[in-house]
Write an enzyme that holds these catalytic residues in place. Sequence first.
Site, PDB file in Angstrom:
ATOM      1  N   GLN A   1       0.845  -1.207   0.000  1.00 32.31           N
ATOM      2  CA  GLN A   1       0.000   0.000   0.000  1.00 32.31           C
ATOM      3  C   GLN A   1       0.880   1.256   0.000  1.00 32.31           C
ATOM      4  O   GLN A   1       1.696   1.462   0.905  1.00 32.31           O
ATOM      5  CB  GLN A   1      -0.951   0.030   1.199  1.00 32.31           C
ATOM      6  CG  GLN A   1      -2.026   1.112   0.989  1.00 32.31           C
ATOM      7  CD  GLN A   1      -2.951   1.336   2.160  1.00 32.31           C
ATOM      8  OE1 GLN A   1      -2.504   1.407   3.298  1.00 32.31           O
ATOM      9  NE2 GLN A   1      -4.248   1.449   1.894  1.00 32.31           N
TER      10      GLN A   1
ATOM     11  N   TYR B   1      -5.770  11.152   4.169  1.00 30.39           N
ATOM     12  CA  TYR B   1      -4.390  11.398   3.779  1.00 30.39           C
ATOM     13  C   TYR B   1      -4.339  12.196   2.464  1.00 30.39           C
ATOM     14  O   TYR B   1      -5.363  12.644   1.971  1.00 30.39           O
ATOM     15  CB  TYR B   1      -3.603  10.077   3.759  1.00 30.39           C
ATOM     16  CG  TYR B   1      -3.580   9.465   5.150  1.00 30.39           C
ATOM     17  CD1 TYR B   1      -3.034  10.181   6.212  1.00 30.39           C
ATOM     18  CD2 TYR B   1      -4.174   8.241   5.423  1.00 30.39           C
ATOM     19  CE1 TYR B   1      -3.057   9.681   7.509  1.00 30.39           C
ATOM     20  CE2 TYR B   1      -4.203   7.729   6.722  1.00 30.39           C
ATOM     21  CZ  TYR B   1      -3.644   8.462   7.758  1.00 30.39           C
ATOM     22  OH  TYR B   1      -3.676   7.976   9.050  1.00 30.39           O
TER      23      TYR B   1
ATOM     24  N   ARG C   1      -7.603   2.531  -3.087  1.00 27.52           N
ATOM     25  CA  ARG C   1      -8.472   2.459  -1.904  1.00 27.52           C
ATOM     26  C   ARG C   1      -9.067   3.838  -1.623  1.00 27.52           C
ATOM     27  O   ARG C   1      -8.347   4.824  -1.503  1.00 27.52           O
ATOM     28  CB  ARG C   1      -7.696   1.982  -0.674  1.00 27.52           C
ATOM     29  CG  ARG C   1      -8.633   1.645   0.492  1.00 27.52           C
ATOM     30  CD  ARG C   1      -7.893   1.066   1.684  1.00 27.52           C
ATOM     31  NE  ARG C   1      -8.690   0.002   2.286  1.00 27.52           N
ATOM     32  CZ  ARG C   1      -8.776  -0.221   3.596  1.00 27.52           C
ATOM     33  NH1 ARG C   1      -8.124   0.533   4.444  1.00 27.52           N
ATOM     34  NH2 ARG C   1      -9.517  -1.205   4.066  1.00 27.52           N
TER      35      ARG C   1
ATOM     36  N   GLY D   1      -9.618  -6.507   8.626  1.00 24.02           N
ATOM     37  CA  GLY D   1      -8.530  -5.820   9.301  1.00 24.02           C
ATOM     38  C   GLY D   1      -8.260  -6.436  10.653  1.00 24.02           C
ATOM     39  O   GLY D   1      -7.425  -7.341  10.796  1.00 24.02           O
ATOM     40  N   ARG D   2      -8.968  -5.962  11.678  1.00 27.22           N
ATOM     41  CA  ARG D   2      -8.702  -6.429  13.044  1.00 27.22           C
ATOM     42  C   ARG D   2      -8.784  -7.943  13.204  1.00 27.22           C
ATOM     43  O   ARG D   2      -7.961  -8.525  13.933  1.00 27.22           O
ATOM     44  CB  ARG D   2      -9.622  -5.689  14.012  1.00 27.22           C
ATOM     45  CG  ARG D   2      -9.209  -4.210  14.165  1.00 27.22           C
ATOM     46  CD  ARG D   2     -10.314  -3.362  14.677  1.00 27.22           C
ATOM     47  NE  ARG D   2     -11.460  -3.406  13.757  1.00 27.22           N
ATOM     48  CZ  ARG D   2     -12.633  -2.891  14.006  1.00 27.22           C
ATOM     49  NH1 ARG D   2     -12.841  -2.287  15.151  1.00 27.22           N
ATOM     50  NH2 ARG D   2     -13.599  -2.971  13.111  1.00 27.22           N
TER      51      ARG D   2
END
Length: 375
Positions: A100, A186, A233, A328-329
Amino acid sequence: MTTHLFCPISVGPLSLPHRVAMAPLTRSRAGQPGNIPTDMNTTYYRQRASAALIISEATQISPQGQGYAWTPGIHTEAQIAGWRAVADAVHAEGGRMFLQLWHVGRVSHPMFQPANALPVAPSALPVPGKTFVTDPDGNGIWADIPVPQALTAAGVAEIVADYRQAARNAMAAGMDGVEIHAGNGYLLDQFINSASNHRQDNYGGSIENRARFLLEVVDAVSAEIGAERVAVRLTPMGRFMGMGDTTPEDTFGYIVGRLNEWPLAYLHLVEPAIVGTVRDEHVDPRWDAIIRQLRKTYQGVLMLAGGYDGESAERAIADGRADIIAFGRPFIGNPDLPERLRGNYPLNTPDAAAFFGGGAQGYVDYPVLSQDQAA
Ligand code: FNR
């Protein structure tokens, strides 16, 4: 039953054996000095190689692109060598991996910036958020983000070139492709959202102008490594780090429509209920509709992430909401997540206190099924 989740699918030149991907997860454990992937990072990714596709933690494309302590980069020879060890280990286990690519823009601090300059942004506006820096003793602490400096058009062009070089470096490291991080508040997201972009040049104002930077990056990176190894993404309706758009359906509809112009590996959308690690208290009620709208608009492979478990992931694939689900988690706590979901086995709970920074604990010490069963 996980019939749909465990059907193979093609992504660019890759054949994925199922649809349980590992979402990008910043873990803030890169080797110091130099933000270089370590043997421990290699072990962490190797343990998770049964993912349909691993998307690496966000990785800065340049020193200017860094915003948090201890995150890895892909702009030095040592970093490329570190990532090569990771990619080789994942491939040796039969896995596949995208890197990424990350530029944080204004979510940074002069301590990371070349010549201790102010971080860069579309516009010099205050940033509602904090970043993670180190104190003089090297301990991590949260710090306020200063008002950034607005990029010039020449500065934008330099960053496009940095993305291109970073993609080249990722391929030199043996990655299967790259995911361009254009979400979570971002740099590229800061240009997209009207709340953070008050420019009056070709990169601000109209939707076309606010999308321009991302599309230039997609074009440059695709020209460098081939669009079929490039993914994007997005986090439509995310509010993290002061994001917000006056017409998100139109803005993201336009962007996703334009992304159809390249035969990308996939488009990755984050369901806006979770952005970064934060459950968004102000979830926009239109989020479900926008995901459906973007699914219709996009002609390629769609990956979704955000709050999925085995059952909801199976349903999302069966209903055609998505083609791939990124976890993810659950992947933090369960290195063998696909096997556990397929067999409907219990999941380990990830230790949130160990998400960012630290050592092996809460990182490479989660048991696989056979260890659970032996215990
Ligand atoms: C994240 N997320 C994230 N997203 C991203 O695009 N790049 C990143 O580096 C990170 N880093 C990160 C670290 C940690 C510790 C968490 C928990 C999350 C967001 C992540 O990819 C994912 O979208 C969310 O975690 C929601 O998915 P789950 O966890 O509900 O499956």
